[in-house]
Design an enzyme around this catalytic site. Structure first.
Site, PDB file in Angstrom:
ATOM      1  N   VAL A 186     157.111  10.028  76.071  1.00  0.00           N
ATOM      2  CA  VAL A 186     155.746  10.521  75.924  1.00  0.00           C
ATOM      3  C   VAL A 186     154.826   9.366  75.533  1.00  0.00           C
ATOM      4  O   VAL A 186     155.139   8.575  74.632  1.00  0.00           O
ATOM      5  CB  VAL A 186     155.672  11.632  74.850  1.00  0.00           C
ATOM      6  N   LEU A 187     153.671   9.299  76.195  1.00  0.00           N
ATOM      7  CA  LEU A 187     152.640   8.315  75.870  1.00  0.00           C
ATOM      8  C   LEU A 187     151.515   9.002  75.104  1.00  0.00           C
ATOM      9  O   LEU A 187     151.024  10.046  75.519  1.00  0.00           O
ATOM     10  CB  LEU A 187     152.071   7.698  77.153  1.00  0.00           C
ATOM     11  N   ILE A 189     147.771   8.152  74.031  1.00  0.00           N
ATOM     12  CA  ILE A 189     146.641   7.230  74.179  1.00  0.00           C
ATOM     13  C   ILE A 189     145.654   7.480  73.044  1.00  0.00           C
ATOM     14  O   ILE A 189     145.025   8.539  72.988  1.00  0.00           O
ATOM     15  CB  ILE A 189     145.943   7.418  75.538  1.00  0.00           C
ATOM     16  N   CYS A 191     146.648   6.867  69.504  1.00  0.00           N
ATOM     17  CA  CYS A 191     147.655   7.580  68.711  1.00  0.00           C
ATOM     18  C   CYS A 191     147.325   7.700  67.233  1.00  0.00           C
ATOM     19  O   CYS A 191     148.015   8.412  66.502  1.00  0.00           O
ATOM     20  CB  CYS A 191     149.003   6.897  68.872  1.00  0.00           C
ATOM     21  N   GLY A 192     146.284   7.011  66.751  1.00  0.00           N
ATOM     22  CA  GLY A 192     145.978   7.079  65.326  1.00  0.00           C
ATOM     23  C   GLY A 192     147.131   6.574  64.485  1.00  0.00           C
ATOM     24  O   GLY A 192     147.758   5.550  64.798  1.00  0.00           O
ATOM     25  N   GLY A 194     149.862   8.128  64.155  1.00  0.00           N
ATOM     26  CA  GLY A 194     151.114   8.624  64.717  1.00  0.00           C
ATOM     27  C   GLY A 194     151.471  10.040  64.336  1.00  0.00           C
ATOM     28  O   GLY A 194     152.634  10.428  64.463  1.00  0.00           O
ATOM     29  N   GLU A 216     144.997  -1.294  61.187  1.00  0.00           N
ATOM     30  CA  GLU A 216     145.392  -0.528  59.998  1.00  0.00           C
ATOM     31  C   GLU A 216     146.245   0.671  60.389  1.00  0.00           C
ATOM     32  O   GLU A 216     147.218   1.007  59.715  1.00  0.00           O
ATOM     33  CB  GLU A 216     144.142  -0.070  59.244  1.00  0.00           C
ATOM     34  N   GLN A 217     145.901   1.333  61.488  1.00  0.00           N
ATOM     35  CA  GLN A 217     146.686   2.478  61.933  1.00  0.00           C
ATOM     36  C   GLN A 217     148.091   2.059  62.347  1.00  0.00           C
ATOM     37  O   GLN A 217     149.065   2.742  62.039  1.00  0.00           O
ATOM     38  CB  GLN A 217     145.968   3.183  63.074  1.00  0.00           C
ATOM     39  N   CYS A 369     128.076  16.884  61.412  1.00  0.00           N
ATOM     40  CA  CYS A 369     128.975  17.258  62.510  1.00  0.00           C
ATOM     41  C   CYS A 369     129.454  18.698  62.358  1.00  0.00           C
ATOM     42  O   CYS A 369     129.555  19.439  63.349  1.00  0.00           O
ATOM     43  CB  CYS A 369     130.153  16.300  62.571  1.00  0.00           C
TER      44      CYS A 369
END
Length: 398
Positions: A186-187, A189, A191-192, A194, A216-217, A369
């Site tokens: 699995v990819l 895109i 991913c932050g 994880g 950092e992520q 937001c």
């Protein structure tokens, strides 16, 4: 006659200009049932000790639009007890479409003509936004570090304590929509830290590769996923060229931009197996205007751009069949309110490091937001795409 040609630089000229701007802005705000100097939770009133600055607020807003309104809040000119309710009213009344000063028009023109999300700019949002500090995001987010909309499933009156379960429900929903099976590759895109990859590897036995533009992520994600078949890459999505059984992208397409949307879809297609599925989870807008809010662009998400259904469809149509489209944008309101409560509770730990102006900026970001999603001005969509159509039809998951 001379009295009618007052020097605009004189005190009388300034007073007349200030009064005229106040009347003009108050007339607009009346359409949203918002008052300048009012005492209701959503009314705009002077911040303590800022009466003189508050008198200049109407001119600033009329001259600079949302950028001036947001910067004046950061500068401590005005307050509202419930920013989320204020923005819900402003956006339901579509006041953002009635005030379009030069800074707003200029930002839209740049977004239309320039590629603000080209490879050279790709890492700017990681450096400015996502690299604020892992400890900061750990304090605000759920334990899995999921920085995308949670899935509340229509529950009314949700509480911050329910955020953890709602984020897990979202990750489970994504896994079921993708039909994950043990051994799949699995990819992810964008991913932050994880959160999805860790969940999918632990619960569904898949192997994951994730790309992000935040150093950092990557650093924290590798620690959180230690011992699992999960790989992090500090990499722009355009560099991807290998095959995966499934692809997921949660909250990253907002950074792609309309000039790169076709490239993004082409990359996803070349990386997806012929019988694979691609789940695209993205915030979106109701129209196909260019760019994002100038204040958000400057202070929160540089080079961001919210897509429309039409633009996503046009970029996807040469490559994919749209199997499913699911809108649960109202859930982002709940998610943002929970993040804001956690952020405010943790703020004393970060006050010295980040400063009060950042404090006001971040609160303004989260609550404006939340109001936008509550007003249904912006949406949250999950698209399920396949290369050639699922034989017999895709079975909807909810």
């Amino acid at each position: 006659m001379d009295g009618e040609l007052l020097d605009k630089g004189s005190s009388a000229g300034r007073a007349r200009g200030t009064a005229g701007a106040r009347d003009a802005l108050q007339s607009l705000l009346k359409l949203a049932d918002v008052r300048l100097g009012g005492d209701r939770p959503w009314d705009i009133r002077p911040a303590p000790g800022a009466a003189a600055q508050f008198e200049q607020l109407p001119q600033r807003v009329l001259a600079e639009g949302s950028l001036g309104l947001g910067e004046a809040y950061m500068d401590g000119w005005w307050v509202a007890d419930r920013l989320d309710q204020l923005f819900e009213r402003l956006l339901k009344a579509r006041l953002d479409q009635r005030v379009t000063p030069w800074p707003v028009l200029w930002h839209g023109l740049k977004a239309k003509l320039l590629n603000l999300q080209n490879p050279r700019r790709a890492f700017q949002v990681g450096e400015q936004h996502y690299d604020l500090g892992n400890d900061f995001y750990q304090a605000m987010l759920d334990p899995r570090m999921t920085y995308t909309c949670a899935y509340w499933g229509g529950q009314p009156g949700v509480a911050p304590a329910a955020l953890d379960a709602a984020q897990e429900a979202k990750l489970e929903l994504v896994c079921r929509k993708l039909g994950l099976k043990p051994g799949m590759r699995v990819l992810d895109i964008g991913c932050g830290w994880g959160s999805f990859m860790k969940f999918a590897a632990e619960r569904y036995g898949v192997r994951c590769v994730g790309v992000t533009v935040s150093a950092e992520q990557v650093a924290l994600g590798q620690q959180l996923c230690e011992g699992l078949p999960v790989e992090f890459r500090l990499q722009d999505y355009r560099q991807l060229d290998e095959r995966f059984d499934r692809i997921v992208s949660l909250g990253m397409f907002e950074h792609v931009g309309h000039k790169n949307a076709g490239t993004y879809m082409a990359v996803a297609r070349r990386c997806l197996a012929e019988d694979g599925l691609f789940l695209l989870h993205t915030i979106g807008r109701n129209d196909s205007a260019h760019g994002t809010d100038p204040w958000v662009h400057r202070y929160v998400f540089p080079n961001g751009e919210l897509p429309s259904v039409a633009r996503i469809g046009r970029s996807a149509e040469p490559h994919f069949v749209v199997e499913d489209l699911h809108n649960f944008g109202a859930d982002y309101d709940h998610t943002l309110m929970c993040w804001c409560q956690r952020f405010e509770a943790a703020w004393p730990r970060f006050a010295e490091r980040l400063g009060e102006r950042f404090h006001r900026m971040w609160r303004y970001y989260l609550l404006s937001c939340a109001g936008a999603f509550r007003a249904r001005d912006i949406q949250l969509w999950q698209w399920v795409l396949s290369p050639r159509g699922v034989p017999g039809g895709y079975k909807r998951v909810s």
